[in-house]
Write a protein that holds these residues in place. Sequence first.
Motif, PDB file in Angstrom:
ATOM      1  N   ALA A   1       0.829  -1.256  -0.014  1.00  0.00           N
ATOM      2  CA  ALA A   1       0.006   0.028   0.201  1.00  0.00           C
ATOM      3  C   ALA A   1       0.968   1.115   0.051  1.00  0.00           C
ATOM      4  CB  ALA A   1      -1.006  -0.026   1.104  1.00  0.00           C
ATOM      5  N   GLY A   2       2.089   1.148   0.295  1.00  0.00           N
ATOM      6  CA  GLY A   2       3.019   2.356   0.572  1.00  0.00           C
ATOM      7  C   GLY A   2       3.975   2.484  -0.698  1.00  0.00           C
ATOM      8  N   ARG A   3       3.885   1.435  -1.553  1.00  0.00           N
ATOM      9  CA  ARG A   3       4.759   1.437  -2.699  1.00  0.00           C
ATOM     10  C   ARG A   3       4.454   2.333  -3.673  1.00  0.00           C
ATOM     11  NH1 ARG A   3       5.810  -5.165  -2.580  1.00  0.00           N
ATOM     12  NH2 ARG A   3       6.505  -5.171  -0.246  1.00  0.00           N
ATOM     13  N   GLY A   4       5.574   2.956  -4.445  1.00  0.00           N
ATOM     14  CA  GLY A   4       5.126   4.009  -5.431  1.00  0.00           C
ATOM     15  C   GLY A   4       5.110   5.499  -4.975  1.00  0.00           C
ATOM     16  N   THR A   5       4.975   5.446  -3.865  1.00  0.00           N
ATOM     17  CA  THR A   5       4.974   7.063  -3.156  1.00  0.00           C
ATOM     18  C   THR A   5       6.074   7.750  -2.766  1.00  0.00           C
ATOM     19  OG1 THR A   5       4.621   6.211  -0.672  1.00  0.00           O
ATOM     20  CG2 THR A   5       2.770   6.034  -2.083  1.00  0.00           C
ATOM     21  N   GLY A   6       7.212   7.082  -2.897  1.00  0.00           N
ATOM     22  CA  GLY A   6       8.520   7.893  -2.273  1.00  0.00           C
ATOM     23  C   GLY A   6       8.787   7.302  -0.907  1.00  0.00           C
ATOM     24  N   LEU A   7       7.957   6.555  -0.299  1.00  0.00           N
ATOM     25  CA  LEU A   7       8.137   5.990   1.118  1.00  0.00           C
ATOM     26  C   LEU A   7       9.487   5.235   1.288  1.00  0.00           C
ATOM     27  CD1 LEU A   7       7.104   5.895   3.769  1.00  0.00           C
ATOM     28  CD2 LEU A   7       5.934   3.882   3.143  1.00  0.00           C
ATOM     29  N   GLY A   8       9.874   4.598   0.167  1.00  0.00           N
ATOM     30  CA  GLY A   8      11.178   3.987   0.393  1.00  0.00           C
ATOM     31  C   GLY A   8      12.369   5.031   0.534  1.00  0.00           C
ATOM     32  N   ARG A   9      12.491   6.049  -0.180  1.00  0.00           N
ATOM     33  CA  ARG A   9      13.339   6.890  -0.106  1.00  0.00           C
ATOM     34  C   ARG A   9      13.216   7.821   1.164  1.00  0.00           C
ATOM     35  NH1 ARG A   9      14.074  12.428  -0.156  1.00  0.00           N
ATOM     36  NH2 ARG A   9      15.800  13.341  -1.365  1.00  0.00           N
ATOM     37  N   GLY A  10      12.017   7.953   1.569  1.00  0.00           N
ATOM     38  CA  GLY A  10      11.691   8.866   2.923  1.00  0.00           C
ATOM     39  C   GLY A  10      12.283   7.895   3.867  1.00  0.00           C
ATOM     40  N   LEU A  11      11.986   6.635   3.994  1.00  0.00           N
ATOM     41  CA  LEU A  11      12.489   5.709   5.329  1.00  0.00           C
ATOM     42  C   LEU A  11      14.284   5.973   5.163  1.00  0.00           C
ATOM     43  CD1 LEU A  11       9.897   2.673   5.029  1.00  0.00           C
ATOM     44  CD2 LEU A  11      10.291   4.169   7.086  1.00  0.00           C
ATOM     45  N   LEU A  12      14.726   5.804   3.997  1.00  0.00           N
ATOM     46  CA  LEU A  12      16.124   5.617   3.882  1.00  0.00           C
ATOM     47  C   LEU A  12      16.926   6.906   4.574  1.00  0.00           C
ATOM     48  CD1 LEU A  12      18.682   4.315   3.211  1.00  0.00           C
ATOM     49  CD2 LEU A  12      18.656   5.051   1.069  1.00  0.00           C
ATOM     50  N   VAL A  13      16.062   7.977   4.112  1.00  0.00           N
ATOM     51  CA  VAL A  13      16.601   9.571   4.528  1.00  0.00           C
ATOM     52  C   VAL A  13      16.551   9.418   6.153  1.00  0.00           C
ATOM     53  CG1 VAL A  13      16.302  12.109   4.485  1.00  0.00           C
ATOM     54  CG2 VAL A  13      16.229  10.743   2.404  1.00  0.00           C
TER      55      VAL A  13
END
Length: 169
Positions: A96-108
């Motif tokens: 449900a969170g994929r494709g939203t930039g969440l991966g980048r947000g979590l990494l930062v």
Amino acid sequence: MPTWTIEAEPVTGPEIGDVMWQYFTEIAQRVMGRPAAEAELRRALARDPHDDLAPPSGVFLVARGQDGDLLGCAGVRLLPRAPATAELKRMFVRPAGRGTGLGRGLLVAAETAAQGLGATRMVCETNTQLTEARALYEAHAYEEIPPYEGLGRADHWFAKALVRGNADK
């Protein structure tokens, strides 16, 4: 504008247990190419616990949607033999969170948390089949390194120098 927030939360409780189970289930499916048996998942969790993703030498970040649903997570822990080095663990974004930039947000957010723990370097491990993870790390200035003390079925290891102000690059 993100439709989620990321905050540190305790790495305990049934909701976190559920997301960890989903994380291990998906990793096993992608890496082994088949569903993992429950006993295999329990052994993997026992071999690589996440209880150290808590203060004083770790942090567990949880991303939640506007409705409060848990969309993803990432953990950071200082490596005992290299306390200025933090390890990224349990980085996972639910469908449900994929494709939203969440991966980048979590990494930062994980990089910022690592700096808050005093780390000047972040390391992580991943697997060939996890192409999205490898692409994310490479896009954010992580460089492939020789294996460190990681666990599991990893076949790619990455590192990035954490300099104040570079966590968002």
